[in-house]
Design a protein around this motif. Structure first.
Motif, short mmCIF file in Angstrom:
data_model
loop_
_atom_site.label_atom_id
_atom_site.label_comp_id
_atom_site.label_asym_id
_atom_site.label_seq_id
_atom_site.Cartn_x
_atom_site.Cartn_y
_atom_site.Cartn_z
N GLY A 184 0.70 -1.29 -0.15
CA GLY A 184 0.08 -0.09 -0.12
C GLY A 184 0.82 1.21 -0.19
O GLY A 184 2.14 1.46 -0.05
N ARG A 185 0.10 2.34 0.32
CA ARG A 185 1.01 3.70 0.25
C ARG A 185 2.12 3.98 1.11
O ARG A 185 2.89 4.24 0.82
CB ARG A 185 -0.11 4.83 0.69
N SER A 186 2.10 3.19 2.52
CA SER A 186 3.08 3.29 3.23
C SER A 186 4.09 2.11 3.07
O SER A 186 4.82 1.91 4.22
CB SER A 186 2.81 3.55 4.62
N ALA A 187 3.92 1.40 1.94
CA ALA A 187 4.76 0.13 2.20
C ALA A 187 6.31 0.24 1.98
O ALA A 187 7.03 -0.26 2.94
CB ALA A 187 4.47 -0.58 0.79
N ALA A 188 6.83 1.24 1.35
CA ALA A 188 8.25 1.56 1.69
C ALA A 188 8.67 1.85 2.96
O ALA A 188 9.66 1.31 3.63
CB ALA A 188 8.44 2.77 0.28
N VAL A 189 8.04 2.82 3.49
CA VAL A 189 8.47 3.24 4.96
C VAL A 189 8.23 1.80 5.92
O VAL A 189 9.18 1.57 6.74
CB VAL A 189 7.54 4.38 5.52
N ARG A 190 7.48 1.26 5.69
CA ARG A 190 7.20 -0.03 6.46
C ARG A 190 8.27 -0.80 6.38
O ARG A 190 8.92 -1.57 7.31
CB ARG A 190 5.70 -0.64 5.76
N LYS A 191 8.64 -1.14 5.27
CA LYS A 191 9.60 -2.07 5.02
C LYS A 191 11.08 -1.68 5.70
O LYS A 191 11.71 -2.29 6.37
CB LYS A 191 9.91 -2.32 3.44
N TYR A 192 11.22 -0.40 5.38
CA TYR A 192 12.62 0.10 6.24
C TYR A 192 12.60 0.04 7.64
O TYR A 192 13.50 -0.43 8.41
CB TYR A 192 12.78 1.40 5.58
N ASP A 193 11.45 0.19 8.24
CA ASP A 193 11.25 0.28 9.72
C ASP A 193 11.33 -1.24 10.26
O ASP A 193 11.83 -1.34 11.12
CB ASP A 193 9.60 0.66 10.00
N VAL A 194 10.75 -2.19 9.56
CA VAL A 194 11.08 -3.58 9.68
C VAL A 194 12.36 -3.99 9.73
O VAL A 194 13.10 -4.56 10.84
CB VAL A 194 10.25 -4.55 8.77
N LEU A 195 13.18 -3.54 8.71
CA LEU A 195 14.51 -3.82 8.44
C LEU A 195 15.42 -3.10 9.73
O LEU A 195 16.32 -3.68 10.13
CB LEU A 195 15.12 -3.23 7.24
N THR A 196 15.03 -1.93 10.07
CA THR A 196 15.71 -0.94 10.96
C THR A 196 15.54 -1.74 12.34
O THR A 196 16.51 -1.98 13.03
CB THR A 196 15.06 0.34 11.07
N ALA A 197 14.38 -2.17 12.49
CA ALA A 197 14.12 -2.99 14.04
C ALA A 197 14.96 -4.09 13.86
O ALA A 197 15.63 -4.49 15.21
CB ALA A 197 12.56 -3.53 14.07
N MET A 198 15.04 -4.78 12.96
CA MET A 198 15.77 -6.32 12.85
C MET A 198 17.32 -5.74 13.20
O MET A 198 18.11 -6.52 13.90
CB MET A 198 15.71 -6.87 11.58
N GLY A 199 17.80 -4.71 12.43
CA GLY A 199 19.20 -4.18 12.55
C GLY A 199 19.65 -3.86 13.83
O GLY A 199 20.47 -4.30 14.56
N THR A 210 11.70 -7.60 18.58
CA THR A 210 12.39 -6.33 18.52
C THR A 210 12.19 -5.22 19.50
O THR A 210 12.64 -4.27 19.56
CB THR A 210 12.63 -6.02 17.05
N ARG A 211 10.63 -5.31 19.81
CA ARG A 211 10.22 -4.45 20.38
C ARG A 211 11.06 -3.54 21.66
O ARG A 211 11.07 -2.30 21.57
CB ARG A 211 8.81 -4.46 21.26
N PRO A 212 11.77 -4.33 22.54
CA PRO A 212 12.58 -3.50 23.21
C PRO A 212 13.47 -2.42 22.89
O PRO A 212 14.17 -1.80 23.81
CB PRO A 212 13.37 -4.70 24.11
N ARG A 221 5.45 4.65 15.22
CA ARG A 221 5.00 4.01 14.10
C ARG A 221 4.77 2.62 14.41
O ARG A 221 4.07 2.00 13.80
CB ARG A 221 5.88 4.49 12.89
N MET A 222 5.88 1.86 14.89
CA MET A 222 5.93 0.46 15.01
C MET A 222 4.63 0.08 15.58
O MET A 222 3.82 -0.85 15.69
CB MET A 222 7.24 -0.16 15.57
N ALA A 223 4.43 0.82 17.01
CA ALA A 223 3.39 0.49 17.84
C ALA A 223 2.15 0.76 17.29
O ALA A 223 0.96 0.11 17.74
CB ALA A 223 3.42 1.19 19.26
N GLY A 224 1.95 1.41 16.13
CA GLY A 224 0.67 1.61 15.33
C GLY A 224 0.21 0.57 14.54
O GLY A 224 -0.70 0.90 14.06
N THR A 225 0.82 -0.52 14.41
CA THR A 225 0.54 -1.55 13.50
C THR A 225 -0.69 -2.28 14.08
O THR A 225 -1.01 -2.35 15.30
CB THR A 225 1.49 -2.36 13.38
N PRO A 226 -1.52 -2.86 12.99
CA PRO A 226 -3.00 -3.36 13.54
C PRO A 226 -2.74 -4.50 14.79
O PRO A 226 -3.66 -4.66 15.43
CB PRO A 226 -3.50 -4.03 12.20
#
Length: 228
Positions: free
Chosen positions: A8-23, A111-113, A125-130
């Protein structure tokens, strides 16, 4: 948990956020886990199909990308499945590689901690996921007090224990933690219980759950036997 696909519209940001959290999570861990997560991140950025929520790459190609042999690939992919970060969508067969998907909700839980270490905007942003809403029911305290198993031996049982603990910590603590691996003959895995009653209960009520977890990390396991 239900995985949310970054589309969707925020897909690019979402992908980077997931990768950032993992890193960032990786950098807070020991070197072995850092390397494992870096390998997964490399696979994701190079080959993950976000639209189809699918990772379909052969072991030989992964080995080239990681500069390791295929045995290491098999072991590392099993560890990632045991962590719950990778889930098998379709088991490989002749002419077809195994297809995986990311369990993003499990990655977020693990990765939440470290989210706040990136910044309050990132954490918000991360906490706002469904999947992070009031409908999520935490494990009861009795289960939460059961420590996670040591998966460092890398055997099918060690990895399966991680999955079983994550699925139901209370059940794991009551019946499964005490089981020890005594042998493997072909596809048959033998576990030892501390008593005859314990063995009988597990054999009757929990064998199918144990077998499913073992097959998730090692598809060659075809049977589980509980001895005492």
């Amino acid at each position: 948990m239900v995985s949310i696909k970054p589309v969707g519209r925020s897909a690019a940001v979402r992908k980077y956020d997931v990768l950032t959290a993992m890193g960032v999570h990786a950098l807070s861990q020991d070197k072995a886990l850092q390397r494992r997560i870096l390998r997964l991140m490399t696979l994701i950025t190079a080959r993950y199909n976000w639209q189809r929520d699918e990772l379909a790459v052969g072991q030989r190609e992964i080995a080239r990308m990681w500069f390791v042999d295929e045995r290491t690939v098999k072991r590392e992919m099993a560890q990632l499945r045991a962590m719950g970060w990778l889930v098998v969508r379709r088991q490989g067969a002749r002419g077809h590689v195994t297809e995986y998907r990311l369990d993003i909700s499990q990655i977020e839980a693990d990765t939440r901690p470290v989210w706040n270490e990136v910044g309050p905007d990132f954490a918000q942003r991360m906490a706002g996921t469904p999947e992070q809403d009031d409908r999520v029911i935490p494990l009861p305290l009795r289960g939460a007090e059961v420590p996670a198993p040591d998966m460092s031996p890398g055997t099918e049982w060690a990895l399966a224990q991680g999955m079983l603990h994550r699925a139901d910590a209370a059940l794991y603590g009551s019946w499964l933690r005490a089981l020890t691996r005594t042998g493997r003959a072909g596809g048959r895995l033998t576990l030892k219980a501390p008593s005859r009653f314990h063995a009988a209960y597990v054999q009757t009520h929990l064998t199918s759950r144990i077998l499913a977890a073992c097959r998730a990390v090692d598809p060659e396991v075809s049977d589980v036997v509980i001895d005492c």
